[in-house]
Design an enzyme around this catalytic site. Structure first.
Site, PDB file in Angstrom:
ATOM      1  N   ALA A   1     -13.924 -11.239   6.214  1.00 42.25           N
ATOM      2  CA  ALA A   1     -13.875  -9.945   5.734  1.00 42.25           C
ATOM      3  C   ALA A   1     -13.756  -9.968   4.273  1.00 42.25           C
ATOM      4  O   ALA A   1     -12.994 -10.780   3.921  1.00 42.25           O
ATOM      5  CB  ALA A   1     -12.674  -9.072   6.374  1.00 42.25           C
TER       6      ALA A   1
ATOM      7  N   HIS B   1      -6.792   1.671   2.356  1.00 42.37           N
ATOM      8  CA  HIS B   1      -7.967   0.734   2.244  1.00 42.37           C
ATOM      9  C   HIS B   1      -8.991   0.932   3.049  1.00 42.37           C
ATOM     10  O   HIS B   1      -8.835   1.825   4.047  1.00 42.37           O
ATOM     11  CB  HIS B   1      -7.444  -0.464   2.122  1.00 42.37           C
ATOM     12  CG  HIS B   1      -6.601  -0.792   3.261  1.00 42.37           C
ATOM     13  ND1 HIS B   1      -6.027  -2.249   3.544  1.00 42.37           N
ATOM     14  CD2 HIS B   1      -6.274  -0.254   4.340  1.00 42.37           C
ATOM     15  CE1 HIS B   1      -5.586  -2.277   4.961  1.00 42.37           C
ATOM     16  NE2 HIS B   1      -5.547  -1.008   5.331  1.00 42.37           N
TER      17      HIS B   1
ATOM     18  N   ARG C   1      -3.811   6.153  -2.610  1.00 42.58           N
ATOM     19  CA  ARG C   1      -2.695   5.523  -2.774  1.00 42.58           C
ATOM     20  C   ARG C   1      -1.431   6.415  -3.611  1.00 42.58           C
ATOM     21  O   ARG C   1      -2.025   7.125  -4.473  1.00 42.58           O
ATOM     22  CB  ARG C   1      -2.652   3.851  -3.576  1.00 42.58           C
ATOM     23  CG  ARG C   1      -3.273   3.103  -2.306  1.00 42.58           C
ATOM     24  CD  ARG C   1      -3.243   1.600  -2.794  1.00 42.58           C
ATOM     25  NE  ARG C   1      -4.166   1.161  -2.011  1.00 42.58           N
ATOM     26  CZ  ARG C   1      -4.376  -0.256  -2.208  1.00 42.58           C
ATOM     27  NH1 ARG C   1      -3.727  -0.889  -3.025  1.00 42.58           N
ATOM     28  NH2 ARG C   1      -5.376  -0.727  -1.506  1.00 42.58           N
TER      29      ARG C   1
ATOM     30  N   TRP D   1       0.844  -1.250   0.035  1.00 38.21           N
ATOM     31  CA  TRP D   1      -0.064   0.110  -0.045  1.00 38.21           C
ATOM     32  C   TRP D   1       0.761   1.344  -0.021  1.00 38.21           C
ATOM     33  O   TRP D   1       1.310   1.734   1.026  1.00 38.21           O
ATOM     34  CB  TRP D   1      -0.880   0.003   1.153  1.00 38.21           C
ATOM     35  CG  TRP D   1      -1.948  -1.081   1.237  1.00 38.21           C
ATOM     36  CD1 TRP D   1      -3.076  -1.149   0.302  1.00 38.21           C
ATOM     37  CD2 TRP D   1      -1.839  -2.321   1.710  1.00 38.21           C
ATOM     38  NE1 TRP D   1      -3.629  -2.392   0.696  1.00 38.21           N
ATOM     39  CE2 TRP D   1      -2.950  -2.918   1.702  1.00 38.21           C
ATOM     40  CE3 TRP D   1      -0.730  -2.858   2.666  1.00 38.21           C
ATOM     41  CZ2 TRP D   1      -3.165  -4.335   1.782  1.00 38.21           C
ATOM     42  CZ3 TRP D   1      -1.021  -4.153   3.185  1.00 38.21           C
ATOM     43  CH2 TRP D   1      -2.036  -5.118   2.738  1.00 38.21           C
TER      44      TRP D   1
ATOM     45  N   VAL E   1      -6.067 -11.204   7.484  1.00 40.16           N
ATOM     46  CA  VAL E   1      -6.788 -12.147   7.205  1.00 40.16           C
ATOM     47  C   VAL E   1      -6.161 -13.490   7.509  1.00 40.16           C
ATOM     48  O   VAL E   1      -5.013 -13.735   7.120  1.00 40.16           O
ATOM     49  CB  VAL E   1      -7.931 -12.399   6.149  1.00 40.16           C
ATOM     50  CG1 VAL E   1      -8.870 -11.315   6.213  1.00 40.16           C
ATOM     51  CG2 VAL E   1      -6.972 -12.107   4.877  1.00 40.16           C
TER      52      VAL E   1
ATOM     53  N   GLN F   1     -13.579   1.737  -2.568  1.00 41.38           N
ATOM     54  CA  GLN F   1     -13.556   0.308  -2.029  1.00 41.38           C
ATOM     55  C   GLN F   1     -14.842   0.117  -1.361  1.00 41.38           C
ATOM     56  O   GLN F   1     -15.387   1.020  -0.923  1.00 41.38           O
ATOM     57  CB  GLN F   1     -12.360  -0.040  -1.118  1.00 41.38           C
ATOM     58  CG  GLN F   1     -10.987  -0.143  -1.923  1.00 41.38           C
ATOM     59  CD  GLN F   1      -9.913  -0.751  -0.910  1.00 41.38           C
ATOM     60  OE1 GLN F   1      -9.999  -0.941   0.239  1.00 41.38           O
ATOM     61  NE2 GLN F   1      -9.194  -1.560  -1.566  1.00 41.38           N
TER      62      GLN F   1
HETATM   63  N1  PHE Z   1      -7.954  -4.050   2.144  1.00 42.62           N
HETATM   64  C1  PHE Z   1      -7.251  -5.082   0.960  1.00 42.62           C
HETATM   65  C2  PHE Z   1      -7.047  -4.305  -0.161  1.00 42.62           C
HETATM   66  O1  PHE Z   1      -7.031  -3.013  -0.168  1.00 42.62           O
HETATM   67  C3  PHE Z   1      -8.655  -6.015   0.778  1.00 42.62           C
HETATM   68  C4  PHE Z   1      -9.156  -7.035   1.698  1.00 42.62           C
HETATM   69  C5  PHE Z   1     -10.041  -6.397   2.678  1.00 42.62           C
HETATM   70  C6  PHE Z   1      -8.674  -8.136   1.903  1.00 42.62           C
HETATM   71  C7  PHE Z   1     -10.563  -7.408   3.351  1.00 42.62           C
HETATM   72  C8  PHE Z   1      -8.896  -8.926   2.859  1.00 42.62           C
HETATM   73  C9  PHE Z   1      -9.929  -8.597   3.566  1.00 42.62           C
HETATM   74  O2  PHE Z   1      -6.507  -4.911  -0.913  1.00 42.62           O
END
Ligand code: PHE
Length: 366
Positions: A334, A197, A223, A181, A281, A237
């Protein structure tokens, strides 16, 4: 106007000169007041008012006339009628001003009403109609789908700190995943940043509401990215989070399948799951869907017949613990997908930059 009981002016002079009886002047004052009020009451224009002013309050008006009579009266009577006449004059002046103001106010109101008159039968001028931005339209559609499935819509700040955007999400300072990121920092102390995110909303929601929890959080992310047709420094998102007892990957997949079925108008699209890695996760997966736009490959799916849909997984125990939710008792899933990307797919938008170029010709199409 002058009642038969009222003495006409020439007689007044005559009588006064002869020493008019007190009763008579007294009566005149009463009559004058009565007539003045009744005329004032009937007056409905500035002209009528002006006439009354001249007749009663003017230099040669009725009140001045009575004042003149006073001069010729004996001292006794002067003492009695002087104050009475002064009071009459003051009373008439004040009442007159009030009426004038009232009429003025009334006139302004009438004018205002005329201006505000609204002709419901008039034909409309040819006015171009606006519409909701395609991203807003899609976001509302997605919100409605998740609401119908029992999720709540949540929001979080776009200006975040390191803790919520990284640390709490199990991305330690020296963690190589931070490279995923490219961050836009807002200050030199490297604490405030533009969220990279929407996963930071997970932290706010879990810390605030604990478990069980079912939220969807759409929002803008930023970003540090060179822009081209498919990359932008700002994009949207949609984050999803579900925490409860015994939540499994099957719950996640069933939720995503139902969501996509509703979004792509009942089309039964196959889903494909690939293992992936996101520090917050475990396990982490990516979900692809069969390309809804073709049968055997097209430019949208780059002839692969699959479209990457979202990153997802089961909430990492460290993240649950960080937010004060016991990971022995609760588990969760998630997911996060790019709303901007989805809008581009759905509406066949070839360049991401069109979405915030404010080009009316482009926006008119939606
Ligand atoms: N936050 C991650 C991204 O920006 C996406 C994601 C969200 C992945 C929740 C797993 C669980 O790429």
């Amino acid at each position: 106007m002058v009642s038969s009981a009222t003495i006409i002016p020439s007689e007044v002079h005559f009588l006064t000169n002869l020493g008019m009886p007190m009763q008579s002047l007294d009566q005149q004052i009463k009559d004058l007041k009565k007539n003045f009020l009744s005329q004032l009451d009937k007056a409905d224009s500035q002209d009528a008012l002006e006439e009354i002013r001249i007749t009663y309050l003017g230099r040669k008006g009725k009140i001045a006339d009575l004042m003149d009579q006073l001069k010729n009266l004996p001292l006794e009577e002067k003492k009695e009628f002087g104050p009475q006449l002064n009071e009459l004059k003051k009373f008439c002046e004040i009442t007159f001003e009030e009426k004038k103001e009232h009429l003025n106010h009334h006139r302004l109101r009438q004018e205002q009403r005329k201006k505000e008159f609204f002709d419901v039968t008039a034909s409309l001028p040819n006015m171009p109609q606006g519409s909701l931005h395609p991203l807003t339209q899609l976001q509302q559609e997605i919100n409605d789908i998740f609401i119908s499935m029992g999720f709540e819509i949540a929001q979080g700040p776009e200006v975040e700190n390191e803790r919520n955007n990284f640390e709490a999400l199990n991305i330690a300072k020296d963690h190589p995943a931070r490279d995923m990121w490219d961050t836009l920092w807002l200050d030199n102390t490297k604490n405030l940043l533009l969220r990279t995110h929407t996963s930071s909303v997970q932290i706010h929601q879990m810390e605030e509401k604990k478990a069980p929890l079912a939220i969807v959080a759409p929002g803008r992310c930023y970003r540090h990215e060179a822009t081209d047709a498919t990359h932008d420094f700002m994009f949207s998102q949609v984050e999803g989070l579900f925490v409860d007892h015994n939540v499994s990957l099957s719950n996640l997949l069933a939720t995503m399948r139902e969501f996509m079925r509703k979004l792509f108008a009942q089309k039964q699209l196959n889903m494909r799951v690939r293992p992936s890695y996101f520090p917050f996760v475990e396990p982490g997966i990516e979900i692809d869907i069969e390309c809804p736009f073709c049968n055997h490959g097209c430019s949208v799916c780059k002839y692969t017949e699959w479209i990457e849909m979202c990153g997802a997984g089961l909430v990492h125990p460290n993240v649950l613990d960080f937010c004060g939710i016991n990971h022995q008792e609760y588990s969760g899933f998630a997911f996060g997908f790019g709303l901007t990307r989805l809008a581009m797919l759905k509406y066949s938008i070839p360049d991401i930059r069109l979405l915030h170029a404010n080009n009316v010709e482009f926006l008119k199409q939606f």
